[in-house]
Design a protein around this motif. Structure first.
Motif, PDB file in Angstrom:
ATOM      1  N   ALA A 149       0.829  -1.209   0.000  1.00  0.00           N
ATOM      2  CA  ALA A 149       0.000   0.000   0.000  1.00  0.00           C
ATOM      3  C   ALA A 149       0.860   1.254   0.000  1.00  0.00           C
ATOM      4  N   VAL A 150       1.925   1.234  -0.814  1.00  0.00           N
ATOM      5  CA  VAL A 150       2.853   2.361  -0.850  1.00  0.00           C
ATOM      6  C   VAL A 150       3.215   2.678  -2.298  1.00  0.00           C
ATOM      7  N   PHE A 151       2.930   3.900  -2.725  1.00  0.00           N
ATOM      8  CA  PHE A 151       3.369   4.418  -4.019  1.00  0.00           C
ATOM      9  C   PHE A 151       3.227   5.922  -3.955  1.00  0.00           C
ATOM     10  N   SER A 152       3.678   6.629  -4.967  1.00  0.00           N
ATOM     11  CA  SER A 152       3.751   8.089  -4.872  1.00  0.00           C
ATOM     12  C   SER A 152       2.400   8.753  -4.629  1.00  0.00           C
ATOM     13  N   GLY A 153       1.303   8.142  -5.063  1.00  0.00           N
ATOM     14  CA  GLY A 153      -0.018   8.711  -4.845  1.00  0.00           C
ATOM     15  C   GLY A 153      -0.634   8.322  -3.514  1.00  0.00           C
ATOM     16  N   HIS A 154      -0.049   7.374  -2.813  1.00  0.00           N
ATOM     17  CA  HIS A 154      -0.558   6.887  -1.527  1.00  0.00           C
ATOM     18  C   HIS A 154       0.631   6.659  -0.604  1.00  0.00           C
ATOM     19  N   ASP A 158       6.632   3.858  -6.503  1.00  0.00           N
ATOM     20  CA  ASP A 158       6.711   5.160  -7.153  1.00  0.00           C
ATOM     21  C   ASP A 158       5.359   5.437  -7.801  1.00  0.00           C
ATOM     22  N   ASN A 159       5.258   5.273  -9.115  1.00  0.00           N
ATOM     23  CA  ASN A 159       4.033   5.611  -9.816  1.00  0.00           C
ATOM     24  C   ASN A 159       3.329   4.403 -10.424  1.00  0.00           C
ATOM     25  N   GLU A 160       3.830   3.201 -10.152  1.00  0.00           N
ATOM     26  CA  GLU A 160       3.204   2.001 -10.691  1.00  0.00           C
ATOM     27  C   GLU A 160       2.781   1.078  -9.567  1.00  0.00           C
TER      28      GLU A 160
END
Length: 143
Positions: A27-32, A71-73
Motif C-alpha cells: 500500500a505504498v506508491f507516490s499517490g498513496h 513510485d508511480n506504478e
C-alpha cells in the motif's frame, strides 16, 4: 504473501502517522503514502538490479497478483492459472530469479507464473487481514 525488497519498513517511519498502525509494503506508491514510498526507494542498493518490481504478492481471497514499484506504478493483475484460496489450504511460492518469475502452487499443484520481470534481491513477507496460521519454509518445488 509474497516478496519484497530487503528494506526497513519501520525505521524512520512513524507507525501511527505514516502507516496508520498497519504496516503493508503493498500500500505504498507516490499517490498513496508518498513520504513512506520515498523512504523505501531511498534504501535502494545495487543488489536490487534493474527490476522495478519492489513488492509483489499473491492475494489469496481473489487469487490475483498485486505489485508496486513504490513510485508511480502499482497494479492488481489477473494471470493464467489464477485460482482463489478463500478458506484453508496451502500456498507455495517459487521465486525464480534466472527466469524473473514468481510462481504459485496451491496444495502442491503448480498454478502458473503470476508475475514476470522480477530481478535482484528479495525477501519473503506476509500480511494478513484475518486470523490464520502462517509458516514460511525453504523447500523444493513440487513436481
Amino acid at each position: 504473501l509474497g516478496v519484497v525488497r530487503p528494506v526497513s519498513l519501520t525505521c524512520g517511519n512513524d507507525l501511527d502517522a505514516e502507516w496508520k498502525g498497519h504496516v503493508n509494503p503493498l500500500a505504498v506508491f507516490s499517490g498513496h503514502r508518498p513520504a513512506v514510498a520515498e523512504k523505501l526507494r531511498s534504501q535502494r542498493t545495487a543488489k536490487w538490479g534493474d527490476s522495478n518490481v519492489h513488492c509483489c504478492t499473491y492475494y489469496c481471497y481473489y487469487g490475483r497478483s498485486f505489485w508496486t514499484n513504490w513510485d508511480n506504478e502499482e497494479d492488481y493483475e489477473e494471470w493464467q492459472g489464477q485460482e482463489r484460496l478463500p478458506g484453508s489450504g496451502t500456498i507455495g511460492l517459487l521465486l525464480d530469479l534466472d527466469e524473473g518469475t514468481l510462481s504459485v502452487f496451491k496444495d502442491g499443484r503448480r498454478l502458473g507464473a503470476m508475475k514476470e520481470g522480477l530481478g535482484g534481491e528479495y525477501c519473503w513477507f506476509v500480511t494478513v487481514g484475518t486470523p490464520c496460521t502462517i509458516g514460511i519454509s525453504r523447500g523444493q518445488a513440487p513436481n
